[in-house]
Design a protein around this motif. Structure first.
Motif, PDB file in Angstrom:
ATOM      1  N   ALA A 128      33.977  38.183  40.835  1.00 32.27           N
ATOM      2  CA  ALA A 128      33.255  38.276  42.110  1.00 32.27           C
ATOM      3  C   ALA A 128      32.549  39.625  42.231  1.00 32.27           C
ATOM      4  N   LYS A 129      33.188  40.686  41.796  1.00 31.46           N
ATOM      5  CA  LYS A 129      32.572  42.012  41.861  1.00 31.46           C
ATOM      6  C   LYS A 129      31.385  42.122  40.912  1.00 31.46           C
ATOM      7  N   LYS A 185      41.200  41.367  52.710  1.00 36.57           N
ATOM      8  CA  LYS A 185      42.513  40.990  52.195  1.00 36.57           C
ATOM      9  C   LYS A 185      42.903  41.876  51.010  1.00 36.57           C
ATOM     10  N   ASP A 186      41.952  42.147  50.125  1.00 38.02           N
ATOM     11  CA  ASP A 186      42.241  42.991  48.970  1.00 38.02           C
ATOM     12  C   ASP A 186      42.647  44.389  49.413  1.00 38.02           C
ATOM     13  N   ARG A 214      44.201  35.845  39.338  1.00 35.98           N
ATOM     14  CA  ARG A 214      43.687  36.477  40.562  1.00 35.98           C
ATOM     15  C   ARG A 214      42.836  37.685  40.236  1.00 35.98           C
ATOM     16  N   ALA A 215      43.299  38.495  39.288  1.00 38.52           N
ATOM     17  CA  ALA A 215      42.538  39.687  38.892  1.00 38.52           C
ATOM     18  C   ALA A 215      41.209  39.300  38.257  1.00 38.52           C
ATOM     19  N   LYS A 241      32.733  38.593  49.720  1.00 39.38           N
ATOM     20  CA  LYS A 241      33.627  37.847  48.835  1.00 39.38           C
ATOM     21  C   LYS A 241      34.249  38.756  47.783  1.00 39.38           C
ATOM     22  N   ALA A 242      33.482  39.738  47.301  1.00 36.42           N
ATOM     23  CA  ALA A 242      33.967  40.616  46.236  1.00 36.42           C
ATOM     24  C   ALA A 242      34.910  41.687  46.771  1.00 36.42           C
ATOM     25  N   TYR A 243      34.595  42.223  47.927  1.00 38.64           N
ATOM     26  CA  TYR A 243      35.376  43.333  48.485  1.00 38.64           C
ATOM     27  C   TYR A 243      35.932  42.908  49.837  1.00 38.64           C
ATOM     28  N   SER A 244      36.798  41.948  49.817  1.00 33.01           N
ATOM     29  CA  SER A 244      37.322  41.403  51.066  1.00 33.01           C
ATOM     30  C   SER A 244      38.363  42.335  51.674  1.00 33.01           C
ATOM     31  N   ARG A 293      39.473  36.590  38.816  1.00 30.08           N
ATOM     32  CA  ARG A 293      38.600  36.066  39.861  1.00 30.08           C
ATOM     33  C   ARG A 293      37.993  37.202  40.687  1.00 30.08           C
ATOM     34  N   ARG A 294      38.793  38.218  40.995  1.00 31.83           N
ATOM     35  CA  ARG A 294      38.280  39.363  41.759  1.00 31.83           C
ATOM     36  C   ARG A 294      37.239  40.133  40.954  1.00 31.83           C
TER      37      ARG A 294
END
Length: 83
Positions: free
Chosen positions: A13-14, A67-68, A6-7, A62-65, A9-10
């Motif tokens: 995306a960033k 949800k995060d 998960r990390a 997508k990068a800074y959603s 993938r985040r």
């Protein structure tokens, strides 16, 4: 999916968003110079900025959603409650 995946993938995306933003800025500056020097009109710049801007915004969300951000707030509250 584990925490590391998960990390990763985040972070990917960033990085993708940042690369796209830098390209967006550089290309638009070049097009602005071309329009100023040769065309005396900025219609080409506005078209590129408009349509490519949607892609940049999509990558940003997508990068800074939200949800995060929500997960970080929940973790912060849980740590406060645990003390």
């Amino acid at each position: 999916m584990n925490l590391r995946q998960r990390a990763e993938r985040r972070v990917d995306a960033k990085i993708e968003f940042q690369e796209n933003l830098y390209k967006y800025i550089i290309v638009n500056v070049i097009i602005a110079i071309i329009c100023l020097l040769f065309m005396k009109s900025f219609w080409l710049l506005f078209i590129v900025m408009f349509f490519w801007g949607f892609d940049v915004l999509d990558k940003f969300f997508k990068a800074y959603s939200i949800k995060d951000h929500r997960e970080k707030m929940i973790e912060n509250e849980l740590s406060k409650m645990g003390e």
